[in-house]
Design a protein around this motif. Structure first.
Motif, PDB file in Angstrom:
ATOM      1  N   LEU A 120     113.560  -6.493  63.423  1.00 38.52           N
ATOM      2  CA  LEU A 120     114.056  -7.702  63.037  1.00 38.52           C
ATOM      3  C   LEU A 120     114.212  -7.724  61.485  1.00 38.52           C
ATOM      4  O   LEU A 120     115.342  -7.970  61.030  1.00 38.52           O
TER       5      LEU A 120
ATOM      6  N   ARG B  58     115.179 -13.470  66.851  1.00 41.42           N
ATOM      7  CA  ARG B  58     114.191 -14.013  67.302  1.00 41.42           C
ATOM      8  C   ARG B  58     112.998 -13.335  66.778  1.00 41.42           C
ATOM      9  O   ARG B  58     112.781 -12.410  66.173  1.00 41.42           O
TER      10      ARG B  58
ATOM     11  N   LEU C 136     118.075  -8.414  59.520  1.00 47.38           N
ATOM     12  CA  LEU C 136     118.060  -9.273  58.378  1.00 47.38           C
ATOM     13  C   LEU C 136     118.838  -8.563  57.183  1.00 47.38           C
ATOM     14  O   LEU C 136     119.557  -9.125  56.412  1.00 47.38           O
TER      15      LEU C 136
ATOM     16  N   LYS D  25     113.404 -22.002  61.552  1.00 50.99           N
ATOM     17  CA  LYS D  25     113.954 -21.862  62.999  1.00 50.99           C
ATOM     18  C   LYS D  25     115.573 -21.955  62.824  1.00 50.99           C
ATOM     19  O   LYS D  25     116.217 -21.136  63.620  1.00 50.99           O
TER      20      LYS D  25
ATOM     21  N   TRP E 218     121.264 -16.554  62.364  1.00 49.75           N
ATOM     22  CA  TRP E 218     121.136 -15.358  62.131  1.00 49.75           C
ATOM     23  C   TRP E 218     121.240 -14.630  63.533  1.00 49.75           C
ATOM     24  O   TRP E 218     121.197 -13.284  63.542  1.00 49.75           O
TER      25      TRP E 218
ATOM     26  N   GLY F 235     113.908 -14.178  54.634  1.00 49.68           N
ATOM     27  CA  GLY F 235     113.849 -14.366  56.202  1.00 49.68           C
ATOM     28  C   GLY F 235     112.400 -15.079  56.569  1.00 49.68           C
ATOM     29  O   GLY F 235     112.384 -16.005  57.693  1.00 49.68           O
TER      30      GLY F 235
ATOM     31  N   PHE G   2     116.730 -18.636  61.717  1.00 44.66           N
ATOM     32  CA  PHE G   2     116.754 -17.489  62.730  1.00 44.66           C
ATOM     33  C   PHE G   2     117.770 -17.765  63.811  1.00 44.66           C
ATOM     34  O   PHE G   2     118.477 -16.774  64.252  1.00 44.66           O
TER      35      PHE G   2
ATOM     36  N   TYR H  38     108.694 -19.070  59.047  1.00 45.35           N
ATOM     37  CA  TYR H  38     110.379 -18.875  58.978  1.00 45.35           C
ATOM     38  C   TYR H  38     111.026 -20.189  59.032  1.00 45.35           C
ATOM     39  O   TYR H  38     110.452 -21.043  59.982  1.00 45.35           O
TER      40      TYR H  38
END
Length: 432
Positions: A186, A175, A190, A166, A172, A278, A169, A164
């Motif tokens: 997660l 973690r 997303l 960084k 958004w 994602g 993440f 992914y």
């Protein structure tokens, strides 16, 4: 593992598991015994043709740099002929059986090469191994044909994980997960933000990427030994234990990119980098198609543990070179192999590529980035290492997996008939 030889040895011990079965912890030091010390590379006169499937921009540049450096030493030279990876895969049998085959090829070890070796199509390079210094006996075993001959020169290995960006993440507010429950949470987060949580890239000519999901779910739930037995035809695809691994996959299906079975993995990489998905379960090779300025923004997390009682295994495929038994340039090919096995050559390749592979020469240094060190540690900490579906089985079995897994993603309610059809198709491959 460059800073801790024990960790490297542990990985190299594990790397042989696909061919040797599990090696207990009491014997892993023995797996590091090797052959004679390396000597200087002395090229013979002549040219070597290298048929290469390294067609992504960074990998292509890296192998061409390798060939140029080899030729600059004087004596033998190497010419690289790059072929699109999927074309290479389908044409490999034709290359090897041609009247005038290329001298040497980029590829990987495993059951596929053993099959070609049994047909007398591969060059025995045992004498090259005698010059390769302290390479692990585990890599030696992985590079054998099962009949006491060495037919492969390993030059790099890599890891798989959920990759992914960084920055995405962080944007958004999410973690990386540490278990399956967190992984699904997660994905739900997303999806709620209008993002397709999981990219795939199993369309076009790369349906094999779906096999990573099958591999990981099987080694997480049933363990690596069962996985190897299944791929060797010693277990059945319609076994209830195999059916069980599709339960968590079914939980994740609502979070897959709806276009995941329509686009190839190269396009899935682009979609990931653009923030339209994602994460993607993939190997580090995908970074060779990523812009250099995006590499520092990439990170990954381990495929979540599903059963803590199952010894942790990871996919850690090995790549390198083999040669045609029909090459008229045996001396030159072996000098090329001696060169690519050196720390100098492997570090040069890493420098010119995306830098996300790990060298097999124990004296070679990787690029030392946090991403690489994290991947190295994950492999070192694994109890066992698998290669990948077709590497642990055969290229002939891969289409049976492609058909079954794409069908499952598209029609999960047909699982029973999917597994039955898969077993029938696989049985034909094993009996052929």
């Amino acid at each position: 593992m460059t800073s801790a030889g024990l960790s490297r040895r542990r990985f190299l011990r594990n790397a042989s598991l696909a061919g040797l079965g599990a090696i207990g912890s009491s014997s892993f030091l023995a797996a590091c015994a090797t052959s004679a010390n390396s000597g200087p590379v002395k090229q013979a006169a002549g040219a070597v043709t290298v048929q290469s499937n390294l067609s992504s921009p960074e990998a292509k540049k890296a192998i061409e740099a390798l060939a140029q450096a080899f030729g600059a030493k004087g004596g033998a030279t190497a010419t690289v002929n790059t072929v699109a990876s999927e074309t290479f895969r389908t044409q490999l049998p034709s290359y090897l059986t041609a009247a005038n085959p290329p001298d040497t090829f980029t590829w990987y070890p495993g059951s596929l090469l053993s099959g070609y070796a049994r047909k007398g199509l591969l060059l025995d390079v045992g004498d090259v191994w005698q010059t390769m210094g302290d390479y692990s006996a585990a890599f030696r075993a992985l590079s054998g044909d099962g009949a006491g001959h060495q037919v492969f020169i390993p030059t790099s290995y890599y890891w798989w994980g959920f990759f992914y960006r960084k920055s995405n993440f962080a944007k958004w507010g999410v973690r990386p997960p540490t278990n399956w429950t967190e992984f699904l949470a997660l994905c739900e987060t997303l999806k709620g933000k209008g993002i397709a949580p999981i990219g795939l890239g199993a369309g076009g000519n790369t349906p094999w990427t779906a096999s990573a999901w099958f591999d990981y779910l099987n080694i997480r739930i049933n363990g690596a030994p069962f996985h190897r037995e299944l791929l060797a035809g010693k277990q059945r695809f319609d076994d209830p234990r195999v059916k069980k691994i599709f339960d968590p996959w079914r939980q994740a299906l609502p979070y897959f990119d709806p276009n995941g079975t329509a686009i190839a993995f190269q396009d899935a990489t682009t979609v990931l980098l653009q923030g339209r998905t994602g994460m993607v379960l993939t190997g580090t090779f995908f970074a060779d198609a990523a812009p250099k300025d995006a590499l520092d923004d990439l990170d990954f997390f381990q495929f979540p543990i599903l059963d803590p009682a199952v010894p942790v295994a990871e996919e850690g495929p090995t790549d390198g070179f083999f040669a045609s038994a029909r090459t008229p340039h045996v001396a030159e090919v072996k000098e090329w192999f001696k060169y690519v096995a050196t720390a100098e050559a492997q570090e040069l390749y890493i420098k010119n590529s995306s830098g996300t592979v790990l060298p097999t020469n124990p004296s070679a240094k990787d690029n030392g980035t946090p991403l690489v060190q994290k991947g190295r540690k994950m492999l070192a900490d694994a109890r066992e290492i698998t290669q990948f579906f077709n590497r642990d089985s055969s290229d002939a079995l891969q289409p049976t997996a492609d058909a079954a897994l794409i069908r499952f993603i598209q029609k999960p309610n047909e699982l029973d008939s999917i597994l039955s059809d898969w077993q029938t198709a696989a049985q034909k491959v094993w009996q052929s």
